[in-house]
Design a protein around this motif. Sequence first.
Motif, PDB file in Angstrom:
ATOM      1  N   ILE A  28       0.859  -1.172   0.000  1.00  0.00           N
ATOM      2  CA  ILE A  28       0.000   0.000   0.000  1.00  0.00           C
ATOM      3  C   ILE A  28       0.901   1.229   0.000  1.00  0.00           C
ATOM      4  CG2 ILE A  28      -1.783   1.278   1.251  1.00  0.00           C
ATOM      5  CD1 ILE A  28      -2.672  -1.429  -0.055  1.00  0.00           C
ATOM      6  N   GLU A  29       0.862   1.958  -1.103  1.00  0.00           N
ATOM      7  CA  GLU A  29       1.621   3.188  -1.274  1.00  0.00           C
ATOM      8  C   GLU A  29       0.767   4.099  -2.136  1.00  0.00           C
ATOM      9  OE1 GLU A  29       5.209   1.791  -3.100  1.00  0.00           O
ATOM     10  OE2 GLU A  29       5.954   0.908  -1.254  1.00  0.00           O
ATOM     11  N   PRO A  30      -0.090   4.932  -1.513  1.00  0.00           N
ATOM     12  CA  PRO A  30      -0.995   5.770  -2.296  1.00  0.00           C
ATOM     13  C   PRO A  30      -0.251   6.528  -3.383  1.00  0.00           C
ATOM     14  CG  PRO A  30      -1.419   6.035   0.036  1.00  0.00           C
ATOM     15  CD  PRO A  30      -0.167   5.212  -0.084  1.00  0.00           C
ATOM     16  N   GLN A  31      -0.859   6.604  -4.560  1.00  0.00           N
ATOM     17  CA  GLN A  31      -0.262   7.335  -5.671  1.00  0.00           C
ATOM     18  C   GLN A  31      -0.778   8.753  -5.662  1.00  0.00           C
ATOM     19  OE1 GLN A  31      -0.910   5.153  -9.299  1.00  0.00           O
ATOM     20  NE2 GLN A  31       0.240   3.393  -8.581  1.00  0.00           N
ATOM     21  N   ASP A  32       0.132   9.681  -5.822  1.00  0.00           N
ATOM     22  CA  ASP A  32      -0.201  11.090  -5.754  1.00  0.00           C
ATOM     23  C   ASP A  32      -0.861  11.560  -7.036  1.00  0.00           C
ATOM     24  OD1 ASP A  32      -0.056  13.694  -4.475  1.00  0.00           O
ATOM     25  OD2 ASP A  32       1.394  14.180  -6.040  1.00  0.00           O
ATOM     26  N   THR A  33      -1.910  12.322  -6.863  1.00  0.00           N
ATOM     27  CA  THR A  33      -2.482  13.062  -7.979  1.00  0.00           C
ATOM     28  C   THR A  33      -2.288  14.520  -7.606  1.00  0.00           C
ATOM     29  OG1 THR A  33      -4.673  13.020  -6.974  1.00  0.00           O
ATOM     30  CG2 THR A  33      -4.179  11.290  -8.553  1.00  0.00           C
ATOM     31  N   THR A  34      -1.701  15.265  -8.469  1.00  0.00           N
ATOM     32  CA  THR A  34      -1.253  16.612  -8.147  1.00  0.00           C
ATOM     33  C   THR A  34      -2.420  17.554  -7.891  1.00  0.00           C
ATOM     34  OG1 THR A  34       0.663  16.254  -9.537  1.00  0.00           O
ATOM     35  CG2 THR A  34       0.189  18.522  -8.941  1.00  0.00           C
ATOM     36  N   LEU A 112     -10.757  -0.760   2.391  1.00  0.00           N
ATOM     37  CA  LEU A 112      -9.945  -0.927   1.201  1.00  0.00           C
ATOM     38  C   LEU A 112     -10.276  -2.314   0.682  1.00  0.00           C
ATOM     39  CD1 LEU A 112      -7.809   0.529  -0.491  1.00  0.00           C
ATOM     40  CD2 LEU A 112      -6.065  -0.665   0.824  1.00  0.00           C
ATOM     41  N   SER A 113     -11.016  -2.358  -0.429  1.00  0.00           N
ATOM     42  CA  SER A 113     -11.478  -3.668  -0.885  1.00  0.00           C
ATOM     43  C   SER A 113     -11.419  -3.798  -2.396  1.00  0.00           C
ATOM     44  CB  SER A 113     -12.914  -3.926  -0.401  1.00  0.00           C
ATOM     45  OG  SER A 113     -13.809  -2.997  -0.968  1.00  0.00           O
ATOM     46  N   TYR A 114     -11.312  -5.055  -2.825  1.00  0.00           N
ATOM     47  CA  TYR A 114     -11.268  -5.439  -4.236  1.00  0.00           C
ATOM     48  C   TYR A 114     -12.170  -6.655  -4.355  1.00  0.00           C
ATOM     49  CZ  TYR A 114      -8.962  -6.137  -8.802  1.00  0.00           C
ATOM     50  OH  TYR A 114      -8.674  -6.248 -10.142  1.00  0.00           O
ATOM     51  N   VAL A 115     -13.371  -6.443  -4.894  1.00  0.00           N
ATOM     52  CA  VAL A 115     -14.373  -7.502  -4.957  1.00  0.00           C
ATOM     53  C   VAL A 115     -14.704  -7.767  -6.421  1.00  0.00           C
ATOM     54  CG1 VAL A 115     -16.708  -8.157  -4.270  1.00  0.00           C
ATOM     55  CG2 VAL A 115     -15.323  -6.757  -2.744  1.00  0.00           C
ATOM     56  N   THR A 123     -14.908 -10.652 -16.031  1.00  0.00           N
ATOM     57  CA  THR A 123     -14.849 -10.449 -14.596  1.00  0.00           C
ATOM     58  C   THR A 123     -14.978  -8.958 -14.329  1.00  0.00           C
ATOM     59  OG1 THR A 123     -13.408 -12.354 -14.349  1.00  0.00           O
ATOM     60  CG2 THR A 123     -13.452 -10.798 -12.522  1.00  0.00           C
ATOM     61  N   GLU A 124     -15.871  -8.607 -13.421  1.00  0.00           N
ATOM     62  CA  GLU A 124     -16.039  -7.216 -13.030  1.00  0.00           C
ATOM     63  C   GLU A 124     -15.453  -7.034 -11.635  1.00  0.00           C
ATOM     64  OE1 GLU A 124     -19.673  -4.678 -13.864  1.00  0.00           O
ATOM     65  OE2 GLU A 124     -19.857  -5.011 -11.697  1.00  0.00           O
ATOM     66  N   ALA A 125     -14.549  -6.082 -11.518  1.00  0.00           N
ATOM     67  CA  ALA A 125     -13.915  -5.785 -10.235  1.00  0.00           C
ATOM     68  C   ALA A 125     -14.422  -4.448  -9.726  1.00  0.00           C
ATOM     69  CB  ALA A 125     -12.402  -5.733 -10.388  1.00  0.00           C
ATOM     70  N   LYS A 126     -14.821  -4.422  -8.461  1.00  0.00           N
ATOM     71  CA  LYS A 126     -15.230  -3.178  -7.810  1.00  0.00           C
ATOM     72  C   LYS A 126     -14.209  -2.887  -6.717  1.00  0.00           C
ATOM     73  CE  LYS A 126     -18.957  -0.944  -5.267  1.00  0.00           C
ATOM     74  NZ  LYS A 126     -20.268  -1.132  -4.645  1.00  0.00           N
ATOM     75  N   LEU A 127     -13.495  -1.768  -6.874  1.00  0.00           N
ATOM     76  CA  LEU A 127     -12.498  -1.343  -5.902  1.00  0.00           C
ATOM     77  C   LEU A 127     -13.105  -0.229  -5.063  1.00  0.00           C
ATOM     78  CD1 LEU A 127     -10.986  -2.282  -8.619  1.00  0.00           C
ATOM     79  CD2 LEU A 127      -9.023  -1.183  -7.615  1.00  0.00           C
ATOM     80  N   THR A 128     -12.910  -0.295  -3.767  1.00  0.00           N
ATOM     81  CA  THR A 128     -13.464   0.702  -2.859  1.00  0.00           C
ATOM     82  C   THR A 128     -12.393   1.145  -1.868  1.00  0.00           C
ATOM     83  OG1 THR A 128     -15.622  -0.373  -3.006  1.00  0.00           O
ATOM     84  CG2 THR A 128     -15.317   1.200  -1.217  1.00  0.00           C
ATOM     85  N   SER A 129     -12.344   2.441  -1.633  1.00  0.00           N
ATOM     86  CA  SER A 129     -11.424   3.030  -0.663  1.00  0.00           C
ATOM     87  C   SER A 129     -12.201   4.061   0.140  1.00  0.00           C
ATOM     88  CB  SER A 129     -10.262   3.700  -1.408  1.00  0.00           C
ATOM     89  OG  SER A 129      -9.505   4.506  -0.548  1.00  0.00           O
ATOM     90  N   SER A 165      -1.243  -1.149  -8.457  1.00  0.00           N
ATOM     91  CA  SER A 165      -1.325   0.209  -8.987  1.00  0.00           C
ATOM     92  C   SER A 165      -2.754   0.747  -8.926  1.00  0.00           C
ATOM     93  CB  SER A 165      -0.815   0.228 -10.431  1.00  0.00           C
ATOM     94  OG  SER A 165      -0.931   1.514 -10.971  1.00  0.00           O
ATOM     95  N   GLU A 166      -3.733  -0.068  -9.290  1.00  0.00           N
ATOM     96  CA  GLU A 166      -5.131   0.381  -9.259  1.00  0.00           C
ATOM     97  C   GLU A 166      -5.579   0.718  -7.844  1.00  0.00           C
ATOM     98  OE1 GLU A 166      -7.370  -2.717 -11.159  1.00  0.00           O
ATOM     99  OE2 GLU A 166      -7.062  -1.860 -13.150  1.00  0.00           O
ATOM    100  N   ILE A 167      -5.214  -0.116  -6.890  1.00  0.00           N
ATOM    101  CA  ILE A 167      -5.604   0.119  -5.498  1.00  0.00           C
ATOM    102  C   ILE A 167      -4.939   1.381  -4.963  1.00  0.00           C
ATOM    103  CG2 ILE A 167      -5.324  -0.767  -3.136  1.00  0.00           C
ATOM    104  CD1 ILE A 167      -5.912  -3.567  -4.330  1.00  0.00           C
TER     105      ILE A 167
END
Length: 190
Positions: A28-34, A112-115, A123-129, A165-167
């Motif tokens: 887990i290393e959040p990616q920065d959005t400027t 923090l989930s990946y379902v 396959t459909e993935a739903k990511l939640t934060s 990367s997506e998470i």
Amino acid sequence: MKALIASSLVLVALGLQGCANTTHTINIEPQDTTLEAQYSNQRQIHVVVKPFQETSVGHIKTGIGEKADIEIGNNVQQALSDYMNNKLNMLGFKTNQGQLPATLFTIELNELSYVTKTIALKTEAKLTSQIRATVSQGEQTYTATFKSEKVDQYGTLPDRDVVESEINELLGKTIDRAFKDKKLVQLLGQ
């Protein structure tokens, strides 16, 4: 006949491979959005990140039988603490400079989930934060919850790097939403 047997063995091997279960261990290393805003603060800011107890983010099961568990491989509390302190500095806040008593900035990663679910062979993935941010300065306390979701579709098992990367990108966007909250930023600047 030999070609038929060889072809059958290849198909059986491919079928067994699709049923194998693997583990994607991610950091887990959040990616920065400027964010373009530059802020300042009058008081020191102390960042507190509450522990995240989960070690599993979720699992993937594709329409063709591929499976992967998604496990966390690093200290989430430390990673978020480092990220939050860097983010504050990037935005112009000087966490160790200013008057005392300090402003307390508490971050809690609630979800923090990946379902995944299968739709035909896709396959459909739903990511939640989701995070909860609390700023306390003197008698004033402000708490807000920020949540982000992303839905993606794919046919085969995504690589570990793609999942990581997506998470982390989604988590970075969720944290950035906190810094767009005017009341939160105003209290941090006092």
